[in-house]
Design a protein around this motif. Structure first.
Motif, PDB file in Angstrom:
ATOM      1  N   THR A   1      65.623 -46.482  20.275  1.00  0.00           N
ATOM      2  CA  THR A   1      64.691 -47.456  19.711  1.00  0.00           C
ATOM      3  C   THR A   1      63.948 -46.885  18.503  1.00  0.00           C
ATOM      4  O   THR A   1      62.830 -47.286  18.209  1.00  0.00           O
ATOM      5  N   TYR A   2      64.565 -45.993  17.781  1.00  0.00           N
ATOM      6  CA  TYR A   2      63.925 -45.327  16.643  1.00  0.00           C
ATOM      7  C   TYR A   2      63.511 -46.306  15.553  1.00  0.00           C
ATOM      8  O   TYR A   2      62.670 -46.002  14.720  1.00  0.00           O
ATOM      9  N   TYR A   3      64.114 -47.490  15.512  1.00  0.00           N
ATOM     10  CA  TYR A   3      63.855 -48.456  14.451  1.00  0.00           C
ATOM     11  C   TYR A   3      62.732 -49.432  14.797  1.00  0.00           C
ATOM     12  O   TYR A   3      62.379 -50.301  13.996  1.00  0.00           O
ATOM     13  N   LYS A   4      62.189 -49.310  15.990  1.00  0.00           N
ATOM     14  CA  LYS A   4      61.164 -50.255  16.432  1.00  0.00           C
ATOM     15  C   LYS A   4      59.766 -49.681  16.204  1.00  0.00           C
ATOM     16  O   LYS A   4      59.452 -48.564  16.628  1.00  0.00           O
ATOM     17  N   GLU A   5      58.905 -50.464  15.602  1.00  0.00           N
ATOM     18  CA  GLU A   5      57.538 -50.058  15.307  1.00  0.00           C
ATOM     19  C   GLU A   5      56.797 -49.635  16.575  1.00  0.00           C
ATOM     20  O   GLU A   5      56.073 -48.633  16.577  1.00  0.00           O
ATOM     21  N   GLY A   6      56.975 -50.375  17.657  1.00  0.00           N
ATOM     22  CA  GLY A   6      56.252 -50.110  18.890  1.00  0.00           C
ATOM     23  C   GLY A   6      56.662 -48.837  19.605  1.00  0.00           C
ATOM     24  O   GLY A   6      55.997 -48.410  20.551  1.00  0.00           O
ATOM     25  N   THR A   7      57.740 -48.215  19.144  1.00  0.00           N
ATOM     26  CA  THR A   7      58.209 -46.970  19.744  1.00  0.00           C
ATOM     27  C   THR A   7      57.277 -45.799  19.475  1.00  0.00           C
ATOM     28  O   THR A   7      57.194 -44.872  20.269  1.00  0.00           O
ATOM     29  N   TYR A   8      56.579 -45.844  18.367  1.00  0.00           N
ATOM     30  CA  TYR A   8      55.837 -44.693  17.878  1.00  0.00           C
ATOM     31  C   TYR A   8      54.356 -44.775  18.226  1.00  0.00           C
ATOM     32  O   TYR A   8      53.691 -45.771  17.948  1.00  0.00           O
ATOM     33  N   ALA A   9      53.836 -43.683  18.772  1.00  0.00           N
ATOM     34  CA  ALA A   9      52.423 -43.626  19.142  1.00  0.00           C
ATOM     35  C   ALA A   9      51.557 -43.076  18.014  1.00  0.00           C
ATOM     36  O   ALA A   9      50.368 -43.366  17.959  1.00  0.00           O
ATOM     37  N   TYR A  10      52.154 -42.289  17.141  1.00  0.00           N
ATOM     38  CA  TYR A  10      51.382 -41.604  16.109  1.00  0.00           C
ATOM     39  C   TYR A  10      51.752 -42.156  14.738  1.00  0.00           C
ATOM     40  O   TYR A  10      52.931 -42.231  14.399  1.00  0.00           O
ATOM     41  N   TRP A  11      50.718 -42.500  13.954  1.00  0.00           N
ATOM     42  CA  TRP A  11      50.936 -43.120  12.654  1.00  0.00           C
ATOM     43  C   TRP A  11      50.045 -42.464  11.604  1.00  0.00           C
ATOM     44  O   TRP A  11      48.881 -42.125  11.885  1.00  0.00           O
ATOM     45  N   GLY A  12      50.590 -42.347  10.398  1.00  0.00           N
ATOM     46  CA  GLY A  12      49.779 -41.958   9.261  1.00  0.00           C
ATOM     47  C   GLY A  12      49.047 -43.173   8.727  1.00  0.00           C
ATOM     48  O   GLY A  12      49.271 -44.308   9.157  1.00  0.00           O
TER      49      GLY A  12
END
Length: 124
Positions: free
Chosen positions: A104-115
């Motif tokens: 799911t690397y392409y899904k925004e909701g996959t990532y907890a950490y954002w710049g």
């Protein structure tokens, strides 16, 4: 993990730009780092991702061949090299990271950490 994106600016169509995403707090070893962008009035769009340990890369079809994602483990920094920029590339660009992302690397909701995002404006 804290992420700091930078490198955006105002460029002309056809120019190149390299964005940076510096991570602090812990090493990105084992993480997947991705770049997304969001143009005014549009949803956030996946661009590219890289597995930190193995260096495997993934790209959206819309940027494949023009954008290149890379990383420097020594500085805990990911990069997005953008060539042949077009006015439609104008957007706020974000980096994101998380552990064990899987398919799911392409899904925004996959990532907890954002710049915080860096603005890229391409003039015609």
């Amino acid at each position: 993990v804290q992420l700091q994106a930078s490198g955006g600016g105002l460029v002309q169509a056809g120019d190149s730009l390299r964005l940076s995403c510096v991570a602090s707090g812990r090493t990105l070893s084992g993480h997947v780092v991705a770049w997304f962008r969001q143009a005014p009035g549009k949803e956030r769009e996946f661009l590219a991702a890289i597995g930190w340990s193995g260096g495997v890369t993934y790209y959206a079809d819309s940027v494949k061949g023009r954008f290149t994602i890379s990383r420097d483990s020594a500085s805990n920094t990911a990069f997005l090299r953008m060539n042949s920029l077009k006015p439609e590339d104008t957007a706020v660009y974000y980096c994101a990271a998380d552990l064990y992302v899987g398919g799911t690397y392409y899904k925004e909701g996959t990532y907890a950490y954002w710049g915080q995002g860096t603005l890229v404006t391409v003039s015609s």
